[in-house]
Each structure stands twice: as structure tokens, then as C-alpha cells.
Motif scaffolding. Structure first.
Motif: not given
Length: 117
Positions: A5-7, A26-28, A75-76, A106-107
């Protein structure tokens, strides 16, 4: 599944600054590279900057010296500090995450940056 999620996008005058943020959830696997790409209508998406888990960075020549990528692994989150913005920086900016030795990536949904002259 990973969500990005971009901001931080928006409208700014030439010479101004913006800071983009992208939060991954998510899980990564922790060992990954995160980055920012941008796209204008009718053109291919292009690299802006990437940063590895060990903070190794890579920049497009067009943004070197003006943009700074950083990340907060706790904070990923990956950031893109954009200074001395130019009208040619106008684009939709996308966040990306990928892993070594893997085709998975992922994008985010993209955030619009518009620089007025």
C-alpha cells in the motif's frame, strides 16, 4: 499473499519535495528487495530505485542525487524521498517487492505524482 500500500503522492511545484511510503503486509520472506518504479501513459514502467535487505541501493540515472530510497525493516516499509522535483518526474509511482532466486513479485496499486512547472 503480499499486499503493498503506497501513500504520499500528490501535486507539487517544480523544485519541491515529496516523500512516498509503501507498507508491505502478509506472509513473506524477510530477505527481499523493495523498490519504486514509475509509469507515464504510453510508456513502459521504469525503474526509479531499489533497496535490498542489506540496504544496498540502485538508482536510475535520472534521479541520482535527487531521490533517496530507504527502508525500515521492522515496519516492512520502504520510502522514497524525492527532492528537486522536475515536471518530467510526473508519473504513477509503484511499489514493488521481490525475492532472490524467485520469479515472484508483487506490486502496489500506484500513487500519482504530478510536478507542475
Amino acid at each position: 499473499q503480499v499486499q503493498l500500500v503506497e501513500s504520499g503522492g500528490g501535486l507539487v511545484q517544480a523544485g519541491g519535495s515529496l516523500r512516498l511510503s509503501c507498507v508491505a503486509s502478509g506472509s513473506f520472506r524477510r530477505v527481499n528487495t523493495m523498490g519504486w518504479y514509475r509509469q507515464v501513459p504510453g510508456k513502459q514502467r521504469e525503474l526509479v530505485a531499489t533497496i535490498s535487505i542489506s540496504d544496498s541501493t540502485n538508482y536510475a540515472d535520472s534521479v541520482k542525487g535527487r531521490f533517496t530510497i530507504s527502508r525500515d525493516n521492522a515496519k516492512n516499509t520502504v520510502y522514497l524521498q524525492m527532492n528537486s522535483l522536475k515536471p518530467e518526474d510526473t508519473a504513477v509511482y509503484y511499489c514493488n517487492i521481490r525475492w532472490p532466486y524467485s520469479y515472484s513479485e508483487y506490486w502496489g496499486q500506484g500513487t500519482q505524482v504530478t510536478v507542475s512547472s
